[in-house]
Each structure stands twice: as C-alpha cells, then as structure tokens.
Design an enzyme around this catalytic site. Sequence first.
Site, PDB file in Angstrom:
ATOM      1  N   ARG A   1      34.053  61.941   1.424  1.00  0.00           N
ATOM      2  CA  ARG A   1      35.097  61.479   0.506  1.00  0.00           C
ATOM      3  C   ARG A   1      35.432  62.525  -0.553  1.00  0.00           C
ATOM      4  NH1 ARG A   1      33.119  55.169   0.102  1.00  0.00           N
ATOM      5  NH2 ARG A   1      34.408  54.472   1.843  1.00  0.00           N
TER       6      ARG A   1
ATOM      7  N   LYS B   1      31.446  40.436  13.931  1.00  0.00           N
ATOM      8  CA  LYS B   1      31.897  39.038  13.888  1.00  0.00           C
ATOM      9  C   LYS B   1      33.413  38.913  13.942  1.00  0.00           C
ATOM     10  CE  LYS B   1      29.852  38.094  10.039  1.00  0.00           C
ATOM     11  NZ  LYS B   1      29.460  37.330   8.864  1.00  0.00           N
TER      12      LYS B   1
ATOM     13  N   GLY C   1      33.801  52.279   8.372  1.00  0.00           N
ATOM     14  CA  GLY C   1      32.618  53.086   8.084  1.00  0.00           C
ATOM     15  C   GLY C   1      31.750  53.296   9.312  1.00  0.00           C
TER      16      GLY C   1
ATOM     17  N   GLY D   1      38.177  48.541   4.096  1.00  0.00           N
ATOM     18  CA  GLY D   1      38.914  47.322   3.761  1.00  0.00           C
ATOM     19  C   GLY D   1      40.391  47.581   3.524  1.00  0.00           C
TER      20      GLY D   1
END
Length: 401
Positions: free
Chosen positions: A41, A202, A358, A381
């Site tokens: 980053r 999930k 990630g 996200g």
Amino acid sequence: MPDGGFSRLTVGDLDVQGRRALVRVDFNVPVQDGRVVDATRIAAAVPTIKYLTDRGCPVVLMSHLGRPKGKPNPAMSLRPVVTVLAEHLGMPVTFIPEALGPTAEAATAALRPGQVALLENVRFYPGDETNDPAMAQALARHGDLYVNDAFGAAHRAHASTSGVAAFLPAVAGLLMERELAVLGNLLATPARPFLVILAGAKISDKFAVIRSMLGKCDILALGGGMANAFLAANGLEVGQSLIERERIPDAAALMEEAAAAGVEILLPVDRVIAADLKAGIAHHTVPVDKIPADMAAFDIGPASVEQIAAAASRAGTVFWNGPVGVYELPEFAAGTLGIAHAVAAATANGAVTVAAGGDSLAAVNDAGVARQFTHLSTGGGATLELLEGKPLPGVECLASR
Ligand code: ADP
Ligand code: MG
C-alpha cells in the site's frame, strides 16, 4: 475513456504547482514489532506523492492504521511507515506525531516546496470515524487542496476520507483515478464475454456482489465455501463442508435470476475433500455428486479449474474475487493457484483481467503472476461496494468533471 459515471477531477486536471497538498492515503499496512511487514500500500501511493513533489507541492499525508477507536494507541502509530516511505520515495519524510492541533499545524505550514510529511493516525481522534465537521475543518488547515488517493477507504464516510472535502478543492489522486477508470469500465463497457469469478468462505459476505454482477456479466463462476449453498440448492450432498443452510433459498433465487438474464453459471464439477481442515491431512478429489456425508470439500478439483480456465481463455474481461479453496493450506491451494494462472494467461490472450480482495491478491502473489494481471485492485470492501453499485463517499465528495 468511458468510466461508468465515476468521472471525477484528478490531480492532473488542476494547476497544482506549489500548492500545499493534503493527501489521504491508505497506509493501513500490517505492522509487527514496530516494522511494516507488507509495503504494497505504501508503494501504491508513491506515484501521486511524486507527481505532487515534482510540481513543487509541499505534501501532507494522512491515513488511518488499524482500529484504535478514537484514542491514541502506540501499537497503531504510523511512525514505522516513515522509513519505508522514505526509501520508496528516495527522499526524507517528516513524521508529525499528531494529526490535529497547533503544533501539527505549525509543522505542516513550515513545509517547503517538494517536502513530504506524514501525520499521525487520524483514527487516534474520535471525530474521524464520526465524520465530525470540526475535525474535517481542522484537517483542512493542513493544505490548500485535498487529494484523495485512499481508494481502499473510499467506502467510509469519515472526516479524512470525505468530510474534509467540504473545506478544500477536492480531487482524486492517481491511484484513485486508475481504480475508478478500470472498475468503472468493467461495470459500464466490459469487453465481452465478461467472466466473473466469485468465491471465498461465505455466500452472505458477497451476496450483493453476486446479484449486482448477474446484471453485468455473461458467465459467473462460483467456488470456495460459498459454492456449497448453490450445490445444495441443486440437491447435492455437501457433507461437512462450510455452508450457510439458511442461505440456500437465496442461492436458488440467484440461479433463477441468472437463467432469466441469460447468464451462464459455472459451479464446481469436482472437489478436493478431507475429513478435517488441518495441514498434512489425507485428501482426494471426487466428482461433486460424490461427497460423502462425513467429509468436507476444501478446494475445487482440476476439472473445475479447467472449466473456469476455458471460460477465461475466451473472455474479453475477467474479474476475480475470492479464493476457491482454503488456499492457506498447501493441500487445498491448487484450485486457487490454478485460477490465478488461468486468469493471468487470459491477459496474454488480450483480456482485461482484474483481481481484488486481500486473500485473492495474496494468492496472486503466491502464484507469482501479479505482473500479468491488467489490474490488482487495492480496495477490498471499497471494490466490492463499488461493484455492488453503491456510491462511495470518498469518491462522491470529489469535484466532478
Ligand atoms: P478476499 O479476501 O480475496 O475477498 P475472502 O476473505 O472472501 O477473500 O475469502 C477468503 C477465505 O475463504 C479464505 O480464508 C479461504 O480459506 C476461505 N475459503 C475458500 N474456500 C473455502 C472452503 N471450501 N471452505 C472453507 N473456507 C473456504
Ligand atoms: Mg479476505
């Protein structure tokens, strides 16, 4: 370039020469024992910082790190970032041990053209996450213009990501610009066929993304633990595999929507099964309709990888998020590494290839194919929310074209 309506002014659109730039970056990096253990980053923010210093701007950087919940916490200080950033920039970087207050303001006011300073973690103050206008205004005193390059935090409406834009001319940095261009294009005008590969643990984590992408893509390949709800909806035994049984009706509904939209759904045709999830455990591959009730599927098998690879090889665009197996264990990593290689190979065939998330990016790096992707999205996200079609506060606050 068409970008799906995400067209915002960027640093290249302004005469930035000599103006003090307050830049929100995403330096939310992993730190262990006071050392940065992954500088991805930090490296990603360098082009924007260089662009500004090359034009004589004093540059004030701000970021969050971790979740200090509005209080100073030495374990989440940005201080360890300074030396790593200085190495990447090839010039010294000043650390300012506060983000707000007269001492910090005096330090940023004293910066000379081309000098770079990093403020302490903005989340050491409660006003960042609550988007307190007083905090936003105080942050704004550090610059003459606001540059948001923190795509990874753009889904948050915080003082440092969006509130501050009310007090300064606000534009996108180069990383933000690239993310919006690539992802916007993917949503608006993808080269077809458009293959989307979604996996992970999930179904509820990514339900909204699956639904949104059904309206955009031509082929949707599903894998990982998430695929179990779809397989069960088709009446297949999934044994002890990870499954959210209450989501099976949602999976059935998504498959009906896909059929109505003419989107082809690819589900695993074979799985790698084992009695338990641990290193060294005996495991083998079975057809997807032969999972014994006392076993669990922890990866997709080679025929499933081949099916996705074949779709990738004729795709115009490929978007991938989510490991198709428990890639953290070598026993169950082959499927995910196979997908990484297959998508990378599609780039060489002329496809636009994008990976996000990630865990997915860790797998792309493990596979050694990072450079072969068209784009590796820096937002987890934020990327998924953008693909869901949600407005991102850190983008909405920037000046439009
Ligand atoms: P990303 O970070 O790329 O968005 P996610 O966090 O959504 O990806 O999903 C990654 C996680 O999903 C990994 O920890 C992986 O072990 C898990 N996973 C993948 N396949 C399975 C499976 N079959 N059973 C259980 N967990 C799985
Ligand atoms: Mg993850």
